[in-house]
Scaffold this motif. Structure first.
Motif, short mmCIF file in Angstrom:
data_model
loop_
_atom_site.label_atom_id
_atom_site.label_comp_id
_atom_site.label_asym_id
_atom_site.label_seq_id
_atom_site.Cartn_x
_atom_site.Cartn_y
_atom_site.Cartn_z
N ALA A 94 -20.33 80.58 29.35
CA ALA A 94 -20.26 79.21 29.72
C ALA A 94 -21.89 78.71 29.42
CB ALA A 94 -19.69 78.88 30.64
N VAL A 95 -22.75 79.46 29.90
CA VAL A 95 -24.11 79.22 30.03
C VAL A 95 -24.78 79.32 28.43
CG1 VAL A 95 -26.54 79.53 30.91
CG2 VAL A 95 -24.35 79.52 32.56
N LYS A 96 -25.43 78.16 28.20
CA LYS A 96 -26.13 78.36 26.73
C LYS A 96 -27.81 78.33 26.79
CE LYS A 96 -21.90 77.37 25.02
NZ LYS A 96 -21.00 78.47 24.61
N SER A 97 -28.01 78.86 25.62
CA SER A 97 -29.64 78.52 25.45
C SER A 97 -29.68 77.41 24.41
CB SER A 97 -30.44 79.85 25.08
OG SER A 97 -30.92 79.73 23.91
N VAL A 98 -30.79 76.51 24.70
CA VAL A 98 -30.67 75.46 23.69
C VAL A 98 -31.07 76.17 22.16
CG1 VAL A 98 -31.12 73.58 25.13
CG2 VAL A 98 -32.98 74.75 24.36
N LEU A 99 -31.71 77.27 22.13
CA LEU A 99 -32.38 77.73 20.75
C LEU A 99 -31.16 78.29 20.00
CD1 LEU A 99 -34.99 77.58 19.47
CD2 LEU A 99 -35.32 79.90 20.09
N ASP A 100 -30.11 78.75 20.95
CA ASP A 100 -29.14 79.41 20.20
C ASP A 100 -27.98 78.14 19.69
OD1 ASP A 100 -29.58 81.80 21.08
OD2 ASP A 100 -27.91 81.97 22.75
N GLU A 101 -28.30 76.98 20.20
CA GLU A 101 -27.56 75.90 19.31
C GLU A 101 -28.32 75.29 18.40
OE1 GLU A 101 -27.58 73.37 23.02
OE2 GLU A 101 -25.46 74.05 23.33
N VAL A 102 -29.51 75.56 17.93
CA VAL A 102 -30.02 75.32 16.72
C VAL A 102 -29.36 75.92 15.75
CG1 VAL A 102 -32.33 75.37 15.40
CG2 VAL A 102 -32.24 75.00 17.79
N GLU A 103 -28.76 75.20 14.55
CA GLU A 103 -28.15 76.22 13.52
C GLU A 103 -28.90 76.12 12.35
OE1 GLU A 103 -24.19 74.04 13.03
OE2 GLU A 103 -23.91 74.12 15.20
N LEU A 104 -28.75 77.09 11.77
CA LEU A 104 -29.73 77.70 10.39
C LEU A 104 -28.60 77.47 9.48
CD1 LEU A 104 -32.04 80.41 11.24
CD2 LEU A 104 -32.48 78.07 11.23
N GLU A 105 -28.81 76.75 8.43
CA GLU A 105 -28.23 77.01 6.86
C GLU A 105 -28.91 77.37 5.99
OE1 GLU A 105 -25.12 73.24 6.98
OE2 GLU A 105 -26.77 72.95 5.75
N ASP A 106 -28.64 78.41 5.27
CA ASP A 106 -29.46 78.95 4.09
C ASP A 106 -30.91 79.31 4.86
OD1 ASP A 106 -27.06 78.63 2.68
OD2 ASP A 106 -28.16 76.82 1.80
N GLY A 107 -31.00 79.82 5.87
CA GLY A 107 -32.23 80.04 6.57
C GLY A 107 -33.26 79.17 6.93
N LYS A 108 -32.64 77.69 6.78
CA LYS A 108 -33.52 76.64 7.22
C LYS A 108 -32.56 75.89 8.33
CE LYS A 108 -36.38 75.92 3.64
NZ LYS A 108 -36.82 77.24 3.81
N VAL A 109 -33.35 75.11 9.09
CA VAL A 109 -32.76 74.39 10.00
C VAL A 109 -32.12 73.01 9.47
CG1 VAL A 109 -33.15 72.72 11.99
CG2 VAL A 109 -34.35 74.96 11.90
N ARG A 110 -30.81 72.86 9.99
CA ARG A 110 -29.94 72.00 9.46
C ARG A 110 -30.66 70.48 9.39
NH1 ARG A 110 -24.76 69.73 11.23
NH2 ARG A 110 -25.32 70.19 13.26
#
Ligand SMILES: Cc1cc2nc3c(=O)[nH]c(=O)nc-3n(C[C@H](O)[C@H](O)[C@H](O)COP(=O)(O)OP(=O)(O)OC[C@H]3O[C@@H](n4cnc5c(N)ncnc54)[C@H](O)[C@@H]3O)c2cc1C
Ligand code: FES
Lengths: 110, 357
Positions: A94-110
């Protein structure tokens, strides 16, 4: 009848007058008064001031005492050390890290 | 008792109150805020209240949050001290493998003018000596901070009342009807009529939409927080996961669970939160926890704010979002522009409810 300057919440030093003022603003429950004044957020966690505040709400609004909700009681009921709550587990769900929530798409930030 | 208003705002949380206050700067009468309880009893009273920009993606959404963070210093000047502190925000990572992601993030933000630094272990420990020395690095941005959400709402309300906004609290809206170009708002205490209606019921906004047969896709996402006894000031930054408030209490927690409207705190999440906190800041082990609380986020189905006009319903508006504390001054400003001027200074089309059709 209490004096206006009487301290109702000793832990947070909140006076009768301050509580009266927020009831005037529309506070109707202990939790309303707490959020507006910090009354009840002290080390005793409202053990001392709950009834006093309920009485003031009753006096000011005429609402019967049994209709004034008690503060929401939550764990821990008395202060405990954080280490008492820790476990050996190293995984989180349940506990998250904000960096984990950053999604990458083809190695780039969405 | 007045029952006819130019504009009614349903919901007095940080979002509804932000709108009401900003509206009151532009027109001095005819605004009513309705709340089923006292404002702060909703999600705005059970929040971390970081004013947080960095790590939000995509970058256009981070940019939106940045504009709001930029408004905070002005807001404090206008409505009074809301204990806003631009501490800077630190997001630590413990695996070297995360550094690449952090760099990508910094790069994508650079293009929109938000500066993020990717810090080495030593830089992190120099900035925030209490962080676990096992840290690998962190992303850092100076734009982040935090605010006292209770003060924020209280000051919004005081300023709005001064500008003649009316409030009716402990007054739940039970039905809404459209009638001859006006909205009829039925509540526990009274039936009101207004021209403009703004739905800002936070996590209950779906219910409000339902009263008019509109689907507002907002779901519930619970978060739980632990609060320490007041400690002497020792944390310099807002750390993604915990922060120290003005009175010395440390608020710990960043959790998400689907639990409907159930505001219980649960031992499993409390334990995970404790594990996270001591992992980030080991000296917290000996700190005493005095409270735990939980709050229910309003989470739009695709994770982005739902803002603006509702197509097909003239003069009907919605503002429902997570990160409402961060976004409150901007949402208040833009919704006011939309109502008063008919257009916004920053485009909000992206956030229109019409995207769900
Ligand atoms: C644990 C946790 C941590 C968070 N951390 C952050 C953070 O660090 N930074 C950040 O920006 N955001 C954070 N958030 C999110 C943020 O707190 C919310 O987005 C924000 O408080 C929402 O404000 P609101 O005004 O939309 O909702 P609320 O405060 O819930 O206000 C909605 C109001 O509408 C009223 N209402 C509902 N239905 C009716 C009705 N039928 N009639 C009358 N009134 C009605 C309710 O009584 C309520 O007062 C966090 C949330 C949680 C739970
Ligand atoms: S007396 Fe009010 S919290 Fe202790």
């Amino acid at each position: 009848m209490l004096d206006k300057t009487t301290i109702i919440c000793r832990c947070e030093e909140i006076s009768y007058e301050e509580i009266e003022e927020v009831i005037d603003q529309g506070a109707r429950t202990f939790d309303d008064v707490k959020r507006l004044t910090r009354c009840g957020m002290g080390p005793c966690q409202a053990k001392i001031c709950t009834n006093l505040v309920a009485n003031i709400i009753h006096e000011q609004t005429g609402r019967p005492l049994h209709k004034i909700p008690l503060p929401r009681m939550r764990m821990p009921l008395s202060p405990i050390k954080l280490e008492t709550l820790t476990t050996d587990s190293t995984s989180f769900s349940a506990v998250k890290s904000v960096l984990d929530e950053v999604e990458l798409e083809d190695g780039k930030v969405r | 008792m007045e029952t006819s208003y130019e504009t009614i705002v349903i919901g007095g949380g940080v979002v509804g109150n932000g709108i009401a206050y900003h509206l009151s700067e532009r027109y001095k009468e005819g605004v009513l805020v309705l709340d089923k309880k006292y404002p702060m009893s909703g999600t705005s009273g059970s929040t971390q209240a970081w004013v947080w920009v960095h790590n939000k993606t995509p970058s256009w959404y981070a940019e939106f949050n940045m504009y709001s963070a930029e408004l905070y210093p002005y807001l404090s000047k206008k409505i009074g001290d809301v204990e806003y502190k631009r501490t800077g925000g630190l997001s630590p990572f413990f695996n070297e493998s995360d550094r690449e992601k952090a760099k990508q993030l910094a790069e994508s933000y650079r293009k929109i003018g938000i500066k993020i630094k990717v810090l080495s272990r030593d830089e992190v420990l120099k900035k925030e000596p209490s962080i676990n020395p096992e840290v690998a690095g962190a992303t850092y941005s100076s734009i982040d901070g935090n605010v006292n959400p209770f003060r924020l709402i209280d000051m919004y309300m005081r300023a709005a009342k001064k500008n003649s906004v009316h409030y009716s609290t402990y007054n739940k809206v039970t039905a809404i009807q459209k009638y001859e170009g006006k909205y009829i708002v039925v509540s526990d205490m009274e039936t009101y009529v207004c021209k403009n209606l703004i739905l800002a019921g936070g996590t209950w906004t779906r219910e409000l939409g339902g009263m008019l047969g509109i689907n507002i896709p907002v779901n519930q996402l619970r978060g739980q927080i632990l609060v320490s006894e007041p400690l002497k000031p020792f944390l310099n930054y807002t750390i993604s996961g915990l922060r120290q408030a003005n009175n010395g209490e440390v608020l710990m927690g960043y959790s998400m669970e689907k639990a409907g409207f159930n505001r219980a705190t649960t031992l499993d999440v409390i334990q995970e939160t404790a594990n996270m906190a001591v992992h980030y800041v080991p000296s917290l082990r000996k700190a005493k926890v005095v409270r735990a609380f939980s709050g229910i986020r309003a989470m739009p189905e695709d994770g982005f704010p739902i803002l603006g006009k509702i197509p097909g319903f003239e003069n009907l508006f919605v503002a429902a979002t997570h990160s409402g504390v961060t976004l409150s001054p901007l949402i208040g400003t833009l919704m006011t522009e939309l109502l008063v001027d008919g257009e916004t200074s920053i485009p909000i089309d992206r956030y229109s409810i019409s995207r769900f059709n």
